[in-house]
Design an enzyme around this catalytic site. Sequence first.
Site, PDB file in Angstrom:
ATOM      1  N   ARG A   1      65.814  32.905  35.734  1.00 20.74           N
ATOM      2  CA  ARG A   1      66.333  32.893  37.139  1.00 20.74           C
ATOM      3  C   ARG A   1      66.544  34.266  37.877  1.00 20.74           C
ATOM      4  NH1 ARG A   1      64.505  28.461  37.254  1.00 20.74           N
ATOM      5  NH2 ARG A   1      65.847  26.490  37.541  1.00 20.74           N
TER       6      ARG A   1
ATOM      7  N   HIS B   1      57.563  31.429  41.381  1.00 18.36           N
ATOM      8  CA  HIS B   1      58.034  30.654  40.683  1.00 18.36           C
ATOM      9  C   HIS B   1      57.370  29.533  40.314  1.00 18.36           C
ATOM     10  CE1 HIS B   1      62.535  28.752  40.107  1.00 18.36           C
ATOM     11  NE2 HIS B   1      61.644  28.141  39.145  1.00 18.36           N
TER      12      HIS B   1
HETATM   13  P1  NDP Z   1      67.870  25.356  26.932  1.00 15.51           P
HETATM   14  O1  NDP Z   1      69.013  24.709  27.622  1.00 15.51           O
HETATM   15  O2  NDP Z   1      67.047  24.519  26.184  1.00 15.51           O
HETATM   16  O3  NDP Z   1      68.164  26.704  26.374  1.00 15.51           O
HETATM   17  C1  NDP Z   1      68.626  27.890  26.871  1.00 15.51           C
HETATM   18  C2  NDP Z   1      68.922  28.673  25.553  1.00 15.51           C
HETATM   19  O4  NDP Z   1      69.653  29.881  26.287  1.00 15.51           O
HETATM   20  C3  NDP Z   1      69.668  28.529  24.253  1.00 15.51           C
HETATM   21  O5  NDP Z   1      69.211  28.934  23.441  1.00 15.51           O
HETATM   22  C4  NDP Z   1      71.096  28.770  24.917  1.00 15.51           C
HETATM   23  O6  NDP Z   1      71.713  29.172  23.571  1.00 15.51           O
HETATM   24  C5  NDP Z   1      70.835  30.174  25.240  1.00 15.51           C
HETATM   25  N1  NDP Z   1      72.023  30.598  26.190  1.00 15.51           N
HETATM   26  C6  NDP Z   1      72.664  30.026  27.229  1.00 15.51           C
HETATM   27  N2  NDP Z   1      73.531  30.789  27.476  1.00 15.51           N
HETATM   28  C7  NDP Z   1      73.650  31.861  26.684  1.00 15.51           C
HETATM   29  C8  NDP Z   1      74.469  32.919  26.681  1.00 15.51           C
HETATM   30  N3  NDP Z   1      75.423  33.264  27.177  1.00 15.51           N
HETATM   31  N4  NDP Z   1      74.205  33.875  25.671  1.00 15.51           N
HETATM   32  C9  NDP Z   1      73.240  33.753  24.848  1.00 15.51           C
HETATM   33  N5  NDP Z   1      72.439  32.729  24.938  1.00 15.51           N
HETATM   34  C10 NDP Z   1      72.416  31.741  25.680  1.00 15.51           C
HETATM   35  O7  NDP Z   1      66.879  25.745  28.310  1.00 15.51           O
HETATM   36  P2  NDP Z   1      65.434  25.745  28.467  1.00 15.51           P
HETATM   37  O8  NDP Z   1      64.966  26.631  27.323  1.00 15.51           O
HETATM   38  O9  NDP Z   1      64.777  24.161  28.655  1.00 15.51           O
HETATM   39  O10 NDP Z   1      65.157  26.409  29.888  1.00 15.51           O
HETATM   40  C11 NDP Z   1      65.728  27.655  30.041  1.00 15.51           C
HETATM   41  C12 NDP Z   1      65.660  28.176  31.497  1.00 15.51           C
HETATM   42  O11 NDP Z   1      64.221  28.416  31.842  1.00 15.51           O
HETATM   43  C13 NDP Z   1      65.922  26.991  32.692  1.00 15.51           C
HETATM   44  O12 NDP Z   1      67.549  27.050  32.674  1.00 15.51           O
HETATM   45  C14 NDP Z   1      65.322  27.651  33.784  1.00 15.51           C
HETATM   46  O13 NDP Z   1      66.375  28.533  34.468  1.00 15.51           O
HETATM   47  C15 NDP Z   1      64.275  28.498  33.329  1.00 15.51           C
HETATM   48  N6  NDP Z   1      62.759  27.707  33.805  1.00 15.51           N
HETATM   49  C16 NDP Z   1      61.996  28.558  34.881  1.00 15.51           C
HETATM   50  C17 NDP Z   1      60.916  27.821  34.790  1.00 15.51           C
HETATM   51  C18 NDP Z   1      59.807  28.338  35.723  1.00 15.51           C
HETATM   52  O14 NDP Z   1      58.774  27.960  36.134  1.00 15.51           O
HETATM   53  N7  NDP Z   1      60.131  30.031  36.032  1.00 15.51           N
HETATM   54  C19 NDP Z   1      60.498  26.718  34.457  1.00 15.51           C
HETATM   55  C20 NDP Z   1      61.733  26.016  33.501  1.00 15.51           C
HETATM   56  C21 NDP Z   1      62.783  26.409  33.333  1.00 15.51           C
HETATM   57  P3  NDP Z   1      72.304  27.990  22.446  1.00 15.51           P
HETATM   58  O15 NDP Z   1      70.819  27.588  21.762  1.00 15.51           O
HETATM   59  O16 NDP Z   1      73.121  28.582  21.565  1.00 15.51           O
HETATM   60  O17 NDP Z   1      72.775  26.870  23.225  1.00 15.51           O
HETATM   61  C1  OXD Z   2      62.982  24.575  36.346  1.00 17.05           C
HETATM   62  C2  OXD Z   2      62.196  25.214  37.222  1.00 17.05           C
HETATM   63  O1  OXD Z   2      64.136  24.706  36.211  1.00 17.05           O
HETATM   64  O2  OXD Z   2      60.964  25.004  37.471  1.00 17.05           O
HETATM   65  O3  OXD Z   2      62.317  23.618  35.746  1.00 17.05           O
HETATM   66  O4  OXD Z   2      62.563  26.530  37.398  1.00 17.05           O
END
Ligand code: NDP
Ligand code: OXD
Length: 311
Positions: free
Chosen positions: A226, A274
Site C-alpha cells: 500500500r 495499482h
Molecule cells: P495476508 O494477510 O495473507 O498476509 C499478510 C502478511 O503480512 C502476513 O504474513 C503477516 O504476518 C504480515 N504482517 C502483518 N502485519 C505485520 C507486522 N506488523 N509485522 C510483520 N509482518 C506483518 O495478506 P495478503 O498476502 O493476501 O495481502 C497482503 C497485502 O497486499 C494486502 O493487504 C494489500 O495491501 C496488498 N495487495 C496489493 C495488490 C496490488 O494490486 N498492488 C493486490 C492485492 C493485495 P503473519 O503471517 O504473522 O500474520
Molecule cells: C487488493 C488490491 O487489496 O487490489 O486486492 O490492492
Amino acid sequence: MAVLIIAKNDRPDWWADQLRRNDPSLDVRVWPDAGDPADIEYALAWKPRPGELAKYPNLKAVFSLGAGVDHLFSDPEFPAGAAVSRVIDPYLTAGIREYVLLHVLRYHKNQPALDMQQREHVWDDRGHELKQADERRVGILGLGELGTASGKALAALGFDVAGWSRSPKDIPGIACHHGPDGLDELAARTDILVCLLPLTPETEGILNAGLFAKLPAGAYLINAGRGGHLVEDDLIPALESGRLAHATLDVFRNEPLPRDHPFWDHPRITVTPHNASITDPRSVARQIADGIAAIARGEPVPNAVDRELGY
Ligand code: NDP
Ligand code: OXD
C-alpha cells in the site's frame, strides 16, 4: 435480505451480474440505489465513502473486493457489528506473483540501466555486474497469501529468498524472519526488497529512511503493498544518494497519483497504476455468493479478517 455493491469505480454492474449468475435468488442492489437501508444485510465494497456503511443497521458482513481491508478500517464509522471478509483467490495471487517475478527479473537483468543506455544509443554489454540468481538476495515483507506465493516462485527460479512476518513461519525455500529484530536481519541481507504487507497502524510508514539505511547500498525496492507503507519524502533522497538503486511502485498514498507528483518523472522510479493484480469478479463472485449462503446458514465467515490486527 439484500446485498449491496459499493464499488463506484470498479465495475459495480459487472459484480452485480456475476453475483446474480451465481445465485439468482439474491436481491442484489448497486449503490447508490440501495432502497430501504434496513434490507441490506451484506455489502460488497471497495473504498466506500467514510460513513456510508454505517447507514445500514442490519449489516451482517462486508466483503472487501480486494485482499486488503485498510480501505474499510480507515472509516472511523465502520460498523462495529459487521464481520469482514477479504479476497483470497488463485487469480489474484497469480497476478501478484507475476508482478513480483516481472520486476525482480527486471532488476536482476539490469533492465532499468539498459533502458537508459538505449535512450542514449549506448551499446555496452560489459558495464553491469554479473550476478547469478542465487547471488541475488530478495527479501519479502509479508509472508501471507501473496508474499509466500511470490517467494516460492522466486526460490524456484533460484533466487536467495527470505521473508518477514509478524509470527514465526517455516516455509520451504524461504528463510523466515519475524518480529522487530527479524526486520533488521532481513534488511541486512536484502538486495531487492519487496513489500507485500497489509496496511495497519503497525506497518504504516515502514518503508522509510531508517529501513533503507539498513539495506546494502544500491538495493532495489518494489512496493505492491500500500502507498501508506512508504514515507514518500524519504524515497527520492535515498535514490539520489545511491542508497537505493531504483524503486518500482504500484501503490501510492494518493491514488490516482497526482499528475504533478515527482515520482512520475524520476529516472529511477517505475510507476504502475495499482494494477499489480486485480480481483476477477468471474471467480470471486462465486466465492462471495457461497460465503453469503454459508453465513446465512450460521457458518463462519469465510476468509475472515481479524479486526484487532487489522488484516
Ligand atoms: P495476508 O494477510 O495473507 O498476509 C499478510 C502478511 O503480512 C502476513 O504474513 C503477516 O504476518 C504480515 N504482517 C502483518 N502485519 C505485520 C507486522 N506488523 N509485522 C510483520 N509482518 C506483518 O495478506 P495478503 O498476502 O493476501 O495481502 C497482503 C497485502 O497486499 C494486502 O493487504 C494489500 O495491501 C496488498 N495487495 C496489493 C495488490 C496490488 O494490486 N498492488 C493486490 C492485492 C493485495 P503473519 O503471517 O504473522 O500474520
Ligand atoms: C487488493 C488490491 O487489496 O487490489 O486486492 O490492492
